[in-house]
Design a protein around this motif. Structure first.
Motif, PDB file in Angstrom:
ATOM      1  N   ALA A  52       0.981  -1.051  -0.170  1.00 17.11           N
ATOM      2  CA  ALA A  52       0.092  -0.096  -0.027  1.00 17.11           C
ATOM      3  C   ALA A  52       1.153   1.123  -0.042  1.00 17.11           C
ATOM      4  O   ALA A  52       2.148   1.845   0.594  1.00 17.11           O
ATOM      5  CB  ALA A  52      -0.814   0.594   1.236  1.00 17.11           C
ATOM      6  N   TYR A  53       0.360   2.123  -0.540  1.00 16.18           N
ATOM      7  CA  TYR A  53       0.990   3.975  -0.375  1.00 16.18           C
ATOM      8  C   TYR A  53       0.304   4.464   0.641  1.00 16.18           C
ATOM      9  O   TYR A  53      -0.962   5.051   0.756  1.00 16.18           O
ATOM     10  CB  TYR A  53       1.151   4.496  -1.349  1.00 16.18           C
ATOM     11  N   GLY A  54       0.550   4.124   1.618  1.00 16.41           N
ATOM     12  CA  GLY A  54      -0.523   4.452   3.298  1.00 16.41           C
ATOM     13  C   GLY A  54      -1.594   4.139   3.092  1.00 16.41           C
ATOM     14  O   GLY A  54      -1.447   3.044   3.255  1.00 16.41           O
ATOM     15  N   GLY A  73       0.104  -6.324 -17.867  1.00  6.83           N
ATOM     16  CA  GLY A  73      -1.211  -5.263 -17.706  1.00  6.83           C
ATOM     17  C   GLY A  73      -1.064  -4.215 -18.027  1.00  6.83           C
ATOM     18  O   GLY A  73      -0.233  -2.866 -17.805  1.00  6.83           O
ATOM     19  N   ARG A  74      -2.356  -4.250 -17.554  1.00 13.34           N
ATOM     20  CA  ARG A  74      -2.517  -2.223 -18.383  1.00 13.34           C
ATOM     21  C   ARG A  74      -2.187  -1.064 -17.209  1.00 13.34           C
ATOM     22  O   ARG A  74      -1.699  -1.479 -15.782  1.00 13.34           O
ATOM     23  CB  ARG A  74      -4.877  -1.910 -17.851  1.00 13.34           C
ATOM     24  N   ASN A  75      -1.887   0.357 -17.747  1.00  9.99           N
ATOM     25  CA  ASN A  75      -1.587   1.964 -16.834  1.00  9.99           C
ATOM     26  C   ASN A  75      -2.922   1.265 -15.199  1.00  9.99           C
ATOM     27  O   ASN A  75      -4.161   1.068 -15.128  1.00  9.99           O
ATOM     28  CB  ASN A  75      -2.572   2.526 -16.740  1.00  9.99           C
ATOM     29  N   GLY A  76      -2.196   1.514 -14.098  1.00 12.88           N
ATOM     30  CA  GLY A  76      -2.227   1.470 -12.524  1.00 12.88           C
ATOM     31  C   GLY A  76      -3.091   0.138 -12.137  1.00 12.88           C
ATOM     32  O   GLY A  76      -2.729   0.239 -11.250  1.00 12.88           O
ATOM     33  N   VAL A  77      -2.249  -1.132 -12.285  1.00  8.86           N
ATOM     34  CA  VAL A  77      -2.711  -2.765 -11.736  1.00  8.86           C
ATOM     35  C   VAL A  77      -1.391  -2.950 -10.588  1.00  8.86           C
ATOM     36  O   VAL A  77      -2.392  -3.860 -10.551  1.00  8.86           O
ATOM     37  CB  VAL A  77      -2.837  -3.817 -13.228  1.00  8.86           C
ATOM     38  N   GLY A  78      -0.280  -2.312 -10.831  1.00 12.48           N
ATOM     39  CA  GLY A  78       0.002  -2.628  -9.744  1.00 12.48           C
ATOM     40  C   GLY A  78       1.581  -3.437 -10.498  1.00 12.48           C
ATOM     41  O   GLY A  78       2.595  -3.795  -9.166  1.00 12.48           O
ATOM     42  N   LYS A  79       1.959  -3.188 -11.398  1.00 12.19           N
ATOM     43  CA  LYS A  79       3.318  -3.253 -11.895  1.00 12.19           C
ATOM     44  C   LYS A  79       4.354  -2.956 -11.286  1.00 12.19           C
ATOM     45  O   LYS A  79       5.146  -3.202 -11.052  1.00 12.19           O
ATOM     46  CB  LYS A  79       3.732  -3.299 -13.779  1.00 12.19           C
ATOM     47  N   ASP A 124      11.056  -1.768 -15.800  1.00 13.23           N
ATOM     48  CA  ASP A 124       9.903  -1.418 -15.781  1.00 13.23           C
ATOM     49  C   ASP A 124       9.400  -0.846 -17.353  1.00 13.23           C
ATOM     50  O   ASP A 124      10.326   0.478 -16.657  1.00 13.23           O
ATOM     51  CB  ASP A 124       9.448  -0.751 -14.628  1.00 13.23           C
ATOM     52  N   GLU A 125       8.749  -1.335 -18.223  1.00 15.91           N
ATOM     53  CA  GLU A 125       8.033  -0.471 -19.274  1.00 15.91           C
ATOM     54  C   GLU A 125       9.220   0.240 -19.709  1.00 15.91           C
ATOM     55  O   GLU A 125       8.719   1.135 -20.164  1.00 15.91           O
ATOM     56  CB  GLU A 125       6.761   0.061 -18.726  1.00 15.91           C
ATOM     57  N   PRO A 126       9.859  -0.838 -19.985  1.00 16.31           N
ATOM     58  CA  PRO A 126      10.931  -1.242 -20.841  1.00 16.31           C
ATOM     59  C   PRO A 126      10.532  -0.174 -22.818  1.00 16.31           C
ATOM     60  O   PRO A 126      11.109   0.838 -22.683  1.00 16.31           O
ATOM     61  CB  PRO A 126      12.088  -1.859 -21.384  1.00 16.31           C
ATOM     62  N   GLU A 168       5.624  -4.520 -18.576  1.00 13.09           N
ATOM     63  CA  GLU A 168       4.633  -4.270 -19.931  1.00 13.09           C
ATOM     64  C   GLU A 168       3.163  -4.594 -20.112  1.00 13.09           C
ATOM     65  O   GLU A 168       2.668  -4.741 -19.522  1.00 13.09           O
ATOM     66  CB  GLU A 168       5.754  -4.898 -20.482  1.00 13.09           C
ATOM     67  N   GLN A 169       3.279  -2.924 -21.184  1.00  8.27           N
ATOM     68  CA  GLN A 169       1.605  -2.947 -21.119  1.00  8.27           C
ATOM     69  C   GLN A 169       1.639  -3.365 -22.918  1.00  8.27           C
ATOM     70  O   GLN A 169       0.698  -4.228 -23.816  1.00  8.27           O
ATOM     71  CB  GLN A 169       1.036  -2.073 -21.242  1.00  8.27           C
ATOM     72  N   ASN A 170       3.291  -3.315 -23.465  1.00  6.54           N
ATOM     73  CA  ASN A 170       3.145  -3.562 -24.683  1.00  6.54           C
ATOM     74  C   ASN A 170       3.564  -5.649 -25.055  1.00  6.54           C
ATOM     75  O   ASN A 170       4.540  -6.215 -24.448  1.00  6.54           O
ATOM     76  CB  ASN A 170       4.384  -2.865 -25.119  1.00  6.54           C
TER      77      ASN A 170
HETATM   78  N1  LIG Z   1       3.625   6.949  -4.582  1.00  5.43           N
HETATM   79  C1  LIG Z   1       1.955   6.484  -4.346  1.00  5.43           C
HETATM   80  N2  LIG Z   1       1.303   7.204  -3.973  1.00  5.43           N
HETATM   81  C2  LIG Z   1       0.085   6.723  -3.320  1.00  5.43           C
HETATM   82  N3  LIG Z   1      -0.320   5.445  -4.783  1.00  5.43           N
HETATM   83  C3  LIG Z   1       0.142   5.342  -6.224  1.00  5.43           C
HETATM   84  C4  LIG Z   1       1.464   5.940  -5.676  1.00  5.43           C
HETATM   85  N4  LIG Z   1       1.951   5.286  -7.037  1.00  5.43           N
HETATM   86  C5  LIG Z   1       1.193   4.922  -7.867  1.00  5.43           C
HETATM   87  N5  LIG Z   1      -0.077   4.553  -6.904  1.00  5.43           N
HETATM   88  C6  LIG Z   1      -0.921   4.316  -7.273  1.00  5.43           C
HETATM   89  O1  LIG Z   1      -1.056   2.759  -7.761  1.00  5.43           O
HETATM   90  C7  LIG Z   1      -1.868   1.619  -8.495  1.00  5.43           C
HETATM   91  C8  LIG Z   1      -0.985   0.945  -9.509  1.00  5.43           C
HETATM   92  O2  LIG Z   1       0.561   2.179  -9.488  1.00  5.43           O
HETATM   93  P1  LIG Z   1       1.452   1.125 -10.466  1.00  5.43           P
HETATM   94  O3  LIG Z   1       2.673   1.998 -10.544  1.00  5.43           O
HETATM   95  O4  LIG Z   1       2.304   0.392  -9.218  1.00  5.43           O
HETATM   96  O5  LIG Z   1       0.685   0.871 -11.754  1.00  5.43           O
HETATM   97  P2  LIG Z   1       1.467  -0.395 -12.879  1.00  5.43           P
HETATM   98  O6  LIG Z   1       0.823  -1.204 -13.224  1.00  5.43           O
HETATM   99  O7  LIG Z   1       3.121  -0.041 -13.222  1.00  5.43           O
HETATM  100  O8  LIG Z   1       0.808   1.265 -13.335  1.00  5.43           O
HETATM  101  P3  LIG Z   1       1.672   2.042 -15.497  1.00  5.43           P
HETATM  102  O9  LIG Z   1       1.361   1.067 -16.529  1.00  5.43           O
HETATM  103  O10 LIG Z   1       0.884   3.534 -15.346  1.00  5.43           O
HETATM  104  O11 LIG Z   1       2.935   1.776 -14.696  1.00  5.43           O
HETATM  105  C9  LIG Z   1      -2.265   2.929  -8.891  1.00  5.43           C
HETATM  106  O12 LIG Z   1      -3.716   2.903  -8.631  1.00  5.43           O
HETATM  107  C10 LIG Z   1      -1.342   4.184  -8.566  1.00  5.43           C
HETATM  108  O13 LIG Z   1      -2.234   5.747  -9.190  1.00  5.43           O
END
Ligand SMILES: Nc1ncnc2c1ncn2[C@@H]1O[C@H](COP(=O)(O)OP(=O)(O)OP(=O)(O)O)[C@@H](O)[C@H]1O
Ligand SMILES: [Mg+2]
Length: 238
Positions: free
Chosen positions: A17-19, A41-47, A163-165, A195-197
């Motif tokens: 978690a972030y906070g 995985g897509r944007n924001g899934v946690g990679k 990470d997403e090179p 990657e997303q690609n």
């Molecule tokens: N420093 C942070 N503080 C709070 N929330 C964060 C932080 N970094 C990422 N998040 C949240 O955590 C979730 C996962 O983010 P993460 O960057 O791990 O995804 P990702 O799969 O790498 O996405 P991307 O493809 O956009 O790089 C997202 O909802 C993002 O908004």
């Protein structure tokens, strides 16, 4: 991973978690020596969060990260690096006012012992040799990505986290990068790619894990994944 093969990296049910904002919910996967494994995985899934958890940059609240039989959960990033895990972050953090050579030299100063020298790096990335006196800030996106990878190699990692090179790079540049990463793999380096690609990843990876909302929702070989059209549509919207 071939059944019975001992993983070098085991990520076991991590919650990160972030906070108060929870991002990973029990992510587990394994990487065997010499394998290239992709987290898709897509944007924001946690990679990125998964990679930051491994590196100790955002330690998991629960679960374990085991590297070569040793529990490294929550270890400081410099310790994780010293144990042989190199991280290439998505934002390509090179020194813009240092030259290519200086960027590599700085990285070599805090290295663990091993075979990577600037000379070997220039063999792997011939384009960098011609740019050795150019300032990092004046390199193209693709060249900066190469330098970021090269700089991490100077730390002699056994496992490279990428990470997403391919992000933000032109198709031809992505093609070159894929060949170079393929060469690192052929050289025996173990690689974890985020990657997303999909096409970029499937050409490199032996196995893939698909992440969705902080959970692993699919695991299979690249070949199995390629043949499963429904997974692509469901989780990657392709
Ligand atoms: N420093 C942070 N503080 C709070 N929330 C964060 C932080 N970094 C990422 N998040 C949240 O955590 C979730 C996962 O983010 P993460 O960057 O791990 O995804 P990702 O799969 O790498 O996405 P991307 O493809 O956009 O790089 C997202 O909802 C993002 O908004
Ligand atoms: Mg990311």
């Amino acid at each position: 991973m071939a059944s019975g093969a001992e993983p070098v990296l085991a990520v076991e049910a991590i919650h990160t978690a972030y906070g108060l904002s929870r991002v990973l919910f029990g992510v587990s996967f394994r990487v065997a020596a010499g394998e290239c494994v992709c987290l898709l995985g897509r944007n924001g899934v946690g990679k990125t969060t998964t990679m930051r958890s491994i590196m100790g940059l955002t330690p998991p609240a629960s679960g374990r990260i085991v590297w070569k039989g040793r529990d490294i959960t929550g270890a400081a990033p410099f310790r994780v690096a010293a144990l042989g895990i190199g991280f290439v972050p998505e934002d390509r953090r090179i020194f813009g006012d240092l030259t290519v050579w200086e960027n590599l030299d700085v990285a070599a100063r805090r290295t663990r012992p091993g075979g990577f020298t600037a000379e070997r790096v220039f063999e792997l990335f011939p384009a960098l040799r011609g740019l050795r006196d150019r300032q990092g800030g004046f390199l193209s996106g693709g060249e900066q990505q190469m330098l970021t990878v090269a700089r991490t190699l100077m730390g002699n990692p056994e496992l490279l986290l990428l990470d997403e090179p391919s992000e933000g790079l032109a198709p031809l540049v992505v093609h070159h990068l894929r060949e170079q990463i393929g060469r690192l793999k052929a050289d025996g380096l173990t690689i974890l790619l985020a990657e997303q690609n999909v096409d970029f990843s499937l050409n490199l990876a032996d196995r893939v894990y698909v992440l969705e909302k902080g959970r692993v929702c699919y695991e299979g070989t690249s070949r199995e994944f390629r043949e499963d059209e429904s997974i692509r549509q469901q989780y990657l919207a392709l």
